[in-house]
Design an enzyme around this catalytic site. Structure first.
Site: not given
Ligand SMILES: [Zn+2]
Length: 490
Positions: A304, A373, A446
């Site tokens: 993003d 992440y 996501y």
């Protein structure tokens, strides 16, 4: 039918030496040494064969235009062709190989057909009615012209990665020839009511026009048999060049939290000035081609706008069509990397050329890859040991994730099972209301929704495990599980 009789008749019709060889069915490099081949098939060799006109002023022999190839194989034509190719942008292409595509007028095909009928008239049953008596022009171009062009241009013939040279030829009698062919076509293939008219094409002639299908009498009503000697040879309509496609790969790190992956345009206006795609393209593609807009940027997933991508970075590849350059030295590659670094938004390493088949690394197996992440998250109170324990899930867990509302405009609504391989939390020392989450997930998860749960659209979520709301402040991609392209040690 003796070969000598065949050649004598072809000479009488004004047919050039190369076409005589075609009608003698010469193959491979037999075109390179004409005399040797003529002797091999017991035909008297004559250098000036096919010269039947005399220039009135100096009484010297002047070559006529060959009625079957319209001088496609003549020295003059070859020289003009080489001159025309040299005057294109060919010098701009740093390419060792070429491919030649020659588009010849239909009238040439009609002339082969006419000579076929003439040979049947002359030699009767010795000539087949359904198999052409000559080596086709297409084949002869490959055997005669292509090797000469390659030799003179000092290039190799490379059908896979060569520079494509497309040569369009025309002739002044083309239109008249097609009008006659249409006339013949109306008789041979009369249209039934309402039926669409089949367009005149090379394949139509090849499929439907042979002496076995169309009688000699009918053909002769419309065309000259044998083909008449023309006053004019072929003309060059155009020569166009198309360089090969090349592929340049690397890994990028996204350092900025204000950068979109591709140009971000809303209602015709740009939301952000730049994008990863544009920064990489203008520093790499400009070197390879003159039209970077045609370059295709692909990466193994994307982030993003506000997410950074750190660690070794994300693999990407550029597909560059019509490339002027087909190689890249390491010095140039490092210079490109330095220039991209100057953007201070993206950093790139391991720039290298790859093969088309390597693109599968980027395209395949995306779903099965792991991604790491790190998320900085805010909770409503100071983090406790109990909270950290709830979020210490090294063994992983499964989630059901509905397509997030924010991407519903471009992705269909589905509920997808995803695997979270591990989750670990620690407290931010500067602010105890902030938690750092290290998350390893299946690609395609996501993360923002995994953390806050999006009103129960992702189950379970970090929020539901914790039993209280939690929000992402900042997110970084730490590692992408794809060991490609190979790392380049400097
Ligand atoms: Zn010829």
């Amino acid at each position: 039918m003796k070969n000598q009789d065949l050649v004598d008749y072809l000479k009488e019709c004004g047919v050039c030496l190369f076409c005589q060889l075609r009608y003698l069915k010469a193959r491979g490099n037999e075109y390179q040494n004409k005399q040797e081949y003529f002797e091999k098939v017991n035909v008297l060799y004559e250098e000036d064969s096919g010269c039947i006109e005399y220039a009135p002023t100096n009484k010297k022999k002047r070559r006529n235009v060959c009625p079957t190839c319209l001088d496609l194989f003549s020295d003059d034509f070859r020289d003009q062709l080489l001159l025309s190719i040299s005057s294109t942008d060919i010098g701009k292409y740093d390419c060792d190989g070429i491919v030649i595509a020659m588009s010849i007028p239909i009238i040439l095909q009609l002339r082969q057909l006419s000579m076929w009928y003439a040979l049947i008239d002359k030699f009767g049953d010795n000539v087949s009615l359904d198999r052409t008596p000559d080596v086709s022009l297409k084949e002869a171009i490959k055997l005669i012209l292509n090797p000469t062009i390659c030799e003179k241009l000092k290039k190799s013939y490379d059908i896979n990665n060569g520079l494509m040279v497309t040569i369009n030829l025309s002739h002044s009698q083309e239109e008249e020839g097609i009008t006659r062919l249409e006339k013949l076509n109306n008789i041979v293939n009369p249209r039934k009511r309402g039926e669409k008219y089949e367009k005149i094409s090379r394949s139509l002639i090849e499929r439907k026009y042979t002496p076995a299908r169309v009688s000699s009498e009918l053909f002769k009503e419309i065309f000259d048999v044998p083909p008449l000697i023309s006053n004019e040879g072929l003309k060059f309509d155009s020569i166009s060049l198309l360089g090969p496609s090349v592929y340049v790969a690397g890994r990028y790190r996204k350092i900025s939290r204000k950068l979109s992956h591709t140009p971000w345009v809303l209602n015709g206006e740009r939301v952000m000035d730049d994008s990863i795609e544009e920064i990489i393209n203008r520093n790499i593609a400009n070197y390879f081609c003159s039209d970077p807009k045609k370059v295709n940027f692909m990466s193994s997933g994307r982030e993003d706008v506000d997410v950074r991508c750190l660690g070794a970075g994300r693999p990407f590849v550029l597909e560059i069509p019509n490339a002027l350059q087909s190689s890249l030295n390491s010095e140039k590659a490092r210079q490109m990397e330095d220039n991209i670094d100057k953007s201070q938004k993206v950093s790139v390493r391991d720039i290298q050329m790859v093969k088309r088949e390597d693109l599968s690394h980027i395209k395949m197996g995306e779903e099965h890859k792991r991604k790491c992440y790190r998320a900085l998250c805010q909770i409503g109170s100071v983090a406790t040991i109990d909270m950290l324990r709830k979020l210490d899930l090294q063994q992983g867990f499964e989630i059901q994730q509905k397509t997030p509302i924010r991407v519903l405009h471009r992705r269909p609504l589905h509920t997808r099972p995803r695997t979270v391989y591990s989750l670990k939390a620690s407290v931010c020392q500067q602010n105890k209301c902030l938690i750092i989450l290290d998350i390893v997930t299946q690609a395609g998860t996501y993360i923002k929704e995994l953390v806050h749960g999006e009103f129960g659209r992702t189950i379970p979520s970090v929020a539901s495990l914790l039993g209280q709301p939690i929000d992402i402040v900042a997110l970084d991609v730490m590692e992408i599980d794809l060991d490609w392209p190979p790392s380049i040690s400097v």
